[in-house]
Scaffold this motif. Structure first.
Motif, PDB file in Angstrom:
ATOM      1  N   ILE A 156       7.944   0.953  -6.561  1.00 21.24           N
ATOM      2  CA  ILE A 156       7.049   0.151  -7.526  1.00 21.24           C
ATOM      3  C   ILE A 156       7.848  -1.318  -7.528  1.00 21.24           C
ATOM      4  O   ILE A 156       6.984  -2.242  -7.459  1.00 21.24           O
ATOM      5  N   THR A 206      -5.214   2.491   1.004  1.00 19.21           N
ATOM      6  CA  THR A 206      -4.639   3.636   0.321  1.00 19.21           C
ATOM      7  C   THR A 206      -5.390   4.768   0.695  1.00 19.21           C
ATOM      8  O   THR A 206      -4.932   5.836   0.606  1.00 19.21           O
ATOM      9  N   VAL A 257       2.346   1.835  -3.178  1.00 18.78           N
ATOM     10  CA  VAL A 257       1.425   2.361  -4.348  1.00 18.78           C
ATOM     11  C   VAL A 257       1.266   3.926  -4.275  1.00 18.78           C
ATOM     12  O   VAL A 257       1.634   4.615  -5.113  1.00 18.78           O
ATOM     13  N   TYR A 282       0.979  -4.341 -10.719  1.00 21.68           N
ATOM     14  CA  TYR A 282       1.244  -5.291  -9.568  1.00 21.68           C
ATOM     15  C   TYR A 282       0.415  -6.381  -9.876  1.00 21.68           C
ATOM     16  O   TYR A 282       1.072  -7.700  -9.485  1.00 21.68           O
ATOM     17  N   ILE A 317      -0.841   1.612 -11.525  1.00 20.39           N
ATOM     18  CA  ILE A 317       0.268   0.853 -10.590  1.00 20.39           C
ATOM     19  C   ILE A 317      -0.303  -0.331  -9.937  1.00 20.39           C
ATOM     20  O   ILE A 317       0.461  -1.600 -10.146  1.00 20.39           O
ATOM     21  N   PHE A 318      -1.519  -0.399 -10.010  1.00 20.99           N
ATOM     22  CA  PHE A 318      -2.439  -1.545  -9.257  1.00 20.99           C
ATOM     23  C   PHE A 318      -2.319  -2.605 -10.350  1.00 20.99           C
ATOM     24  O   PHE A 318      -2.118  -3.867 -10.112  1.00 20.99           O
ATOM     25  N   THR A 323       0.931  -1.086  -0.017  1.00 20.77           N
ATOM     26  CA  THR A 323       0.108   0.053  -0.060  1.00 20.77           C
ATOM     27  C   THR A 323       0.809   1.199  -0.040  1.00 20.77           C
ATOM     28  O   THR A 323       0.610   2.078  -0.840  1.00 20.77           O
ATOM     29  N   THR A 332      -2.687   5.561  -9.856  1.00 19.03           N
ATOM     30  CA  THR A 332      -2.646   4.513  -8.828  1.00 19.03           C
ATOM     31  C   THR A 332      -3.242   3.295  -9.265  1.00 19.03           C
ATOM     32  O   THR A 332      -2.786   2.319  -9.028  1.00 19.03           O
TER      33      THR A 332
END
Length: 480
Positions: A330, A373, A143, A171, A167-168, A140, A164
């Motif tokens: 990251i 988050t 991120v 991931y 990036i998720f 978290t 965001t």
């Protein structure tokens, strides 16, 4: 400047001296097949070269910790240099090497399994909870931190929510796909960017003759702010970090030979310590005094990163340096989620060969992380810090037990484990997010607690030594 240069020199020398001592005491077996071969599955157990493993390990362990932590720790003044050097050499690098190598000897086992084997079944369940909690917090934090940096770098023309989300999505792919598909191919390139940015900042400090403060006990915090334990919680990844114990098994499952362990585990922690030294020195030299306090209060450590990068390296170089910093969280966030998936899978004994099996474990992790988050970053960082410190103590005690059972000099791990126990307990007893006790009371309670933990460790050593043919290293199948 002299303190800074001597500190860097000590870190480098330690790799060839103390690192070699730890390696010899552990006892490398070059002929022993590693899990990368004996348990090869094409997903998590895949042989990869030493250079690639080294860069992956560095990016795995070096989140925003060795940059944000030292920048905030710089408020304590040059005493932060002492903790980075001493902590890195005698605690962090030993922690990373032992957890990585013991994992290799036990089929790439994660810390909860190792804690259960060497410290008892209760610790297996306890560490499972603590490790997954830490990894969720790391994922978290890693991120929100890079999303904020990218948002500033783009001058706000890309919405923070969009960054965001991207990036998720990354991931999810990095967590689900085989380790050599994204992590194994992209990380070496990103690792080079990280090293270039750190070298660029460090080089400019030397070229410009930056006024890096020499060793003093000056503290830029308000009067009465205690150095212990907050400094040791704030600067974690650049000195000693329990998060690393969750990352080492990723590489334990891809290492080709045990003799590569010192370079990959001990060596990359030393590199991380050097990165931490560079950013702590940059923060102190450019913004020493009230300026650093005000800058952190205004925009956090991320603003300091941008100011340092663009001041020292200009527009192009500064942009590359900031990108190098963005790479860190990251490339630790994705492996944090990957480690969480692997730990849960090992705990419930679910094979990860099928993507569906990976999916039903990973997706709930991302849902919980997304909810987290919404929390305040500073509060998240504090919870991350104390959980990180506590897990490092447990990991060091695992390494100490491994050595103690063989009647080897286990104090190389027991002493830092005891220190980090004292740090963790003092923080828990004194911090507002803990018991909030007055410092004298917190010190006393933490001292008693640390003595009890050390006594339990000594008792467990006695019990394990009494077990005939204690299986330190699990048998492995010959490579296919």
């Amino acid at each position: 400047m002299i303190t800074f240069l001597v500190s860097i020199a000590l870190l480098i020398i330690a790799y060839f001296t103390y690192g070699k001592f730890i390696e010899r005491m552990f006892g490398v077996k070059e002929a022993r097949p590693t899990p990368a071969y004996s348990m090869k599955d094409g997903v998590d157990y895949i042989p990869m070269g030493t250079n690639r493993n080294s860069l992956i390990q560095l990016l795995n362990i070096a989140g925003v910790g060795p940059i944000f932590g030292p920048i905030m720790g710089a408020l304590y003044g040059p005493v932060a240099f002492i903790w980075i050097v001493v902590g890195c050499i005698f605690a962090g690098a030993v922690h990373d090497y032992l957890t990585g190598m013991i994992s290799i000897r036990n089929k790439g086992a994660h810390l909860p399994q190792l804690a259960g084997k060497f410290l008892g079944k209760f610790m297996k369940h306890f560490v499972n909870v603590v490790a997954v909690l830490l990894l969720l917090l790391v994922g978290t934090v890693f991120v929100t931190a890079p999303a904020g940096l990218l948002y500033n770098l783009f001058n706000g023309w890309v919405a923070l929510g969009v960054i965001t989300a991207v990036i998720f999505i990354y991931y999810i792919f990095a967590t689900m796909l085989p380790v050599d598909k994204i992590i194994g191919k992209v990380y070496p390139i990103l690792g080079a960017l990280l090293l270039v940015s750190a070298i660029g900042v460090g080089g400019m400090l030397l070229v410009t003759g930056a006024e890096i403060p020499e060793l003093t006990l000056a503290n830029m915090h308000p009067a009465g702010t205690a150095v212990f334990p907050i400094l040791f919680i704030t600067i974690a990844c650049g000195a000693v970090s329990g998060f690393h114990a969750t990352q080492s098994p990723i590489i334990s499952r891809t290492l080709e030979n045990e003799q590569n362990g010192r370079k990959v585990f001990y060596g990359m922690m030393i590199v991380e310590g050097i990165i931490a030294m560079i950013w702590a020195a940059a923060a102190m030299s450019l913004f020493y005094g009230t300026d650093l306090n005000e800058l952190i209060a205004t925009g956090g450590a991320g603003l300091v990163v941008s100011e340092v990068a663009f001041t020292l390296l200009g527009a192009i170089g500064g942009t590359l340096a900031v990108l190098g910093v963005i790479v860190l969280p990251i490339t630790s966030g994705d492996t944090a989620f990957r480690s969480a998936r692997m730990i849960i899978a090992d705990y419930v004994n679910v094979s990860q060969m099928k993507i569906a099996s990976r999916l039903w474990i990973a997706l709930p992790l991302f849902v919980v992380s997304f909810i987290l988050t919404q929390m305040d970053f500073t509060l998240l960082w504090r919870y991350f810090g104390v959980t990180n410190a506590a897990l490092s103590a447990i990991a060091l005690f695992v390494g100490a037990m491994y050595l103690a059972i063989q009647n080897k000099f286990h104090w190389v791990a027991t002493i830092p484990a005891t220190f980090m126990t004292m740090v963790s307990l003092t923080f828990i007893f004194s911090a507002p997010i803990g018991f909030g006790w007055a410092m004298p009371t917190a010190y006393l309670a933490a001292s008693i607690g640390t003595i009890l933990v050390l006594g339990l460790f000594a008792y467990k050593v006695k019990l394990n030594r009494a077990i005939e043919n204690f299986e330190l290293d699990e048998e492995v199948n010959k490579a296919a």
